[in-house]
Design an enzyme around this catalytic site. Structure first.
Site, mmCIF file in Angstrom:
data_model
loop_
_atom_site.group_PDB
_atom_site.id
_atom_site.type_symbol
_atom_site.label_atom_id
_atom_site.label_comp_id
_atom_site.label_asym_id
_atom_site.label_seq_id
_atom_site.Cartn_x
_atom_site.Cartn_y
_atom_site.Cartn_z
ATOM 1 N N PRO A 184 0.788 -1.233 0.000
ATOM 2 C CA PRO A 184 0.000 0.000 0.000
ATOM 3 C C PRO A 184 0.822 1.287 0.000
ATOM 4 O O PRO A 184 0.258 2.364 -0.086
ATOM 5 C CB PRO A 184 -0.785 -0.119 1.300
ATOM 6 C CG PRO A 184 0.113 -0.914 2.186
ATOM 7 C CD PRO A 184 0.826 -1.886 1.307
ATOM 8 N N ASP A 191 3.217 2.040 -11.513
ATOM 9 C CA ASP A 191 2.117 2.984 -11.689
ATOM 10 C C ASP A 191 2.099 4.011 -10.568
ATOM 11 O O ASP A 191 2.974 4.047 -9.717
ATOM 12 C CB ASP A 191 0.773 2.269 -11.889
ATOM 13 C CG ASP A 191 0.573 1.154 -10.887
ATOM 14 O OD1 ASP A 191 0.900 1.392 -9.718
ATOM 15 O OD2 ASP A 191 0.116 0.077 -11.293
ATOM 16 N N LYS A 197 0.957 7.921 -15.406
ATOM 17 C CA LYS A 197 0.389 9.057 -16.119
ATOM 18 C C LYS A 197 1.344 9.557 -17.186
ATOM 19 O O LYS A 197 2.555 9.363 -17.124
ATOM 20 C CB LYS A 197 0.025 10.186 -15.159
ATOM 21 C CG LYS A 197 1.136 10.636 -14.238
ATOM 22 C CD LYS A 197 0.624 11.791 -13.405
ATOM 23 C CE LYS A 197 1.577 12.258 -12.360
ATOM 24 N NZ LYS A 197 1.526 11.748 -11.049
ATOM 25 N N MET A 228 -11.725 1.941 -5.113
ATOM 26 C CA MET A 228 -12.163 2.902 -6.126
ATOM 27 C C MET A 228 -13.596 3.365 -5.844
ATOM 28 O O MET A 228 -14.436 3.416 -6.736
ATOM 29 C CB MET A 228 -12.081 2.260 -7.532
ATOM 30 C CG MET A 228 -10.646 1.944 -7.923
ATOM 31 S SD MET A 228 -10.507 0.992 -9.437
ATOM 32 C CE MET A 228 -10.734 -0.675 -8.845
HETATM 33 N N1 SAH Z 1 -3.980 -3.556 -6.603
HETATM 34 C C1 SAH Z 1 -4.312 -2.575 -5.607
HETATM 35 C C2 SAH Z 1 -5.619 -1.886 -5.901
HETATM 36 C C3 SAH Z 1 -5.576 -1.011 -7.097
HETATM 37 S S1 SAH Z 1 -7.121 -0.283 -7.462
HETATM 38 C C4 SAH Z 1 -4.348 -3.250 -4.241
HETATM 39 O O1 SAH Z 1 -4.302 -4.475 -4.149
HETATM 40 O O2 SAH Z 1 -4.404 -2.530 -3.232
HETATM 41 C C5 SAH Z 1 -6.900 1.335 -6.790
HETATM 42 C C6 SAH Z 1 -7.677 1.491 -5.506
HETATM 43 O O3 SAH Z 1 -6.993 0.842 -4.458
HETATM 44 C C7 SAH Z 1 -7.818 2.914 -5.044
HETATM 45 O O4 SAH Z 1 -8.889 3.553 -5.695
HETATM 46 C C8 SAH Z 1 -8.109 2.723 -3.578
HETATM 47 O O5 SAH Z 1 -9.449 2.327 -3.386
HETATM 48 C C9 SAH Z 1 -7.261 1.523 -3.253
HETATM 49 N N2 SAH Z 1 -5.966 1.909 -2.649
HETATM 50 C C10 SAH Z 1 -4.747 1.673 -3.142
HETATM 51 N N3 SAH Z 1 -3.788 2.113 -2.290
HETATM 52 C C11 SAH Z 1 -4.430 2.629 -1.221
HETATM 53 C C12 SAH Z 1 -4.008 3.233 -0.015
HETATM 54 N N4 SAH Z 1 -2.717 3.384 0.287
HETATM 55 N N5 SAH Z 1 -4.961 3.647 0.864
HETATM 56 C C13 SAH Z 1 -6.266 3.486 0.591
HETATM 57 N N6 SAH Z 1 -6.717 2.929 -0.543
HETATM 58 C C14 SAH Z 1 -5.814 2.497 -1.449
#
Ligand code: SAH
Length: 470
Positions: free
Chosen positions: A233, A256, A278, A391
């Site tokens: 995260p 990304d 981006k 999301m």
């Molecule tokens: N593959 C990633 C998710 C990617 S989709 C995973 O497994 O975590 C992108 C979404 O992930 C964001 O819109 C948000 O909802 C969540 N997200 C990713 N990093 C985050 C973070 N540090 N804190 C809170 N939500 C997070």
């Protein structure tokens, strides 16, 4: 300046002693003796442990390997031994035993008496064929143990498979490749390239095939490899050991927007970094070009790490990348990461399941493909389960109304965690009936996890991250 003027003297020499067919003797009982005996249970040495009279039975893992005798050793027991560890006993008895052993050419280690010993025991990292010894000359054993722990995290668990293969093929390689420099080039390729990845993932046969292919001078150019790696995260401490290693080894890193700078810092300085999060117009690079980028670099023989926030297989389109790379005939491996739901729940102190409140948990996306099927809100709204939305910020009004329409009560606790696990983390709690309102009032706009269910109320019991660390 003479060598001894330096503070950093090499006061001990970490020689490696072959253990095949040798005898190692341990005397005494208790934790010290046990630790010394255990050092040898993965070795080919013959281990004899004289526990002394009336000692407790020795642990099973050592007993099945060592010859254990519940008496003191006599002179004839020491004949032909290489090493003797004396763990405990009266000082006169220790001195007498050590003197006898030395007469017979046995090297003596008296536990906890480095000065009186012929050799000291280093801290040891033992990964099958690879042995690393860390010695402080008895000055600071705790430091050696800490260094060992740090090294343990750097060395892949299956490095022994690779060492074993290298041992097996050594003779063949020497007979096929005559020049020393060419042999070195071969081993560099074999031990750092695709064969290594296959061996470390447990595919010994595949690794061997790859080495043989290179050895036979296959006309096919060597291809690289793509690793789909979960970056967690954001907090670099939440990376897996494997992800950190792959990052250090990568030639190319394709990442990304969600991948934090702290995580990228772990990569090699000279690795090529490609940000597909981006472009100039702030539009993410289309999925197809990401896949082409991965394939293009790996086809050149490079080690490519596709670094994805959280876990590659949770709302990360990892499945599509896996298939595309595989279809191009390139080796691809997946390393999981800590997904945002788990990191945010942990940070906020929210158990995602709970014996009293939630018998299941579902990860759902607030955003779905245009004209694609929506998440199953009937299941998400079940009263004894936790729903976690990724999301979900822009989709908050829709999530709220669909959850309510499917029967979740408006007073159901909710928690929103923005930028979970990073320094900018913010946490909010409320109720389902106010989800959309909360998002607007608090201007929540960063990556956010929405947790809906009884256990979301646990979040209110913890201070905010900033307060915790203030
Ligand atoms: N593959 C990633 C998710 C990617 S989709 C995973 O497994 O975590 C992108 C979404 O992930 C964001 O819109 C948000 O909802 C969540 N997200 C990713 N990093 C985050 C973070 N540090 N804190 C809170 N939500 C997070």
């Amino acid at each position: 300046m003479r060598a001894q003027d330096w503070i950093c003297q090499m006061r001990v020499f970490p020689a490696s002693m072959p253990l095949e067919g040798r005898t190692v003797i341990v005397t005494g009982h208790g934790p010290m003796a046990e630790a010394k005996a255990r050092l040898f249970v993965t070795s080919p040495a013959r281990l004899k442990w004289f526990t002394g009279h009336g000692a407790d039975p020795v642990p099973a893992d050592i007993a099945q390997y060592a010859t254990v005798m519940d008496r003191e050793p006599i002179r004839s027991d020491l004949h032909g031994a290489m090493l003797l560890f004396i763990a405990g006993g009266e000082p006169e008895a220790i001195a007498e035993l050590a003197a006898t052993a030395r007469e017979l050419g046995v090297l003596v280690n008296i536990v906890d008496s480095p000065a009186a010993s012929d050799f000291q025991t280093p801290a040891i990292v033992d990964r099958d064929g690879i042995v690393i010894s860390i010695a402080s000359g008895g000055a600071a054993p705790v430091l050696s143990v800490d260094i060992r722990a740090a090294i343990e995290t750097l060395i892949p668990a299956r490095i022994g498979v690779l060492a074993d293969l290298a041992r097996e093929l050594r003779g063949t390689v020497k007979s096929v490749i005559k020049r020393f420099d060419d042999r070195r080039a071969f081993w560099e390729m074999a031990l750092r390239g695709k064969a290594r990845d296959l061996a470390l993932s447990g595919d010994r046969a595949g690794a061997r095939r790859e080495m043989m292919r290179a050895l036979n001078g296959s006309a096919e150019p060597a291809t690289g490899i793509v690793h789909l790696v979960g970056a967690g995260p954001g907090d670099p401490d939440l990376l897996t050991l494997k992800a950190a290693r792959l990052l250090r080894e990568a030639d190319v890193i394709v990442h990304d927007r969600l991948v934090s700078a702290g995580v990228l810092d772990l990569a090699r300085r000279d690795a090529i970094r490609i940000d597909v999060g981006k472009t100039k117009g702030h539009h993410p690079v289309p999925q197809q070009s990401i896949e082409e980028t991965l394939i293009e670099h790996a086809a050149k023989g490079l080690r490519v790490v596709r670094l994805k926030g959280g876990d590659p297989f949770i709302f990360g389109r990892g499945g599509e990348e896996l298939e595309a790379v595989r279809a191009a005939g390139i080796e691809v491996q997946v390393t999981p990461g800590i997904t945002a739901a788990m990191a945010c729940a942990a940070s906020a102190g929210i158990p995602l399941t709970h014996r009293d409140h939630a018998q299941s948990v579902t990860f759902a996306s607030g955003v779905v493909k245009q004209d694609g099927p929506d998440a199953d809100y009937r299941a998400l709204a079940a009263s004894n389960s936790t729903a976690v939305f990724y999301m979900g910020v822009g989709a908050a009004p829709g999530i709220q109304s669909k959850m309510l329409a499917h029967g979740r009560a408006p007073q159901t606790p909710i928690a929103l965690i923005e930028n979970g696990s990073s320094d900018g983390e913010r946490r909010f709690t409320g109720t389902l009936g106010d989800l959309a309102g909360l998002v607007v009032r608090e201007a929540i706009s960063g990556p956010t996890i929405i947790i809906i269910g009884e256990t979301a109320a646990f979040s209110a019991r913890l201070p905010q991250r900033q307060e915790q660390f203030a």
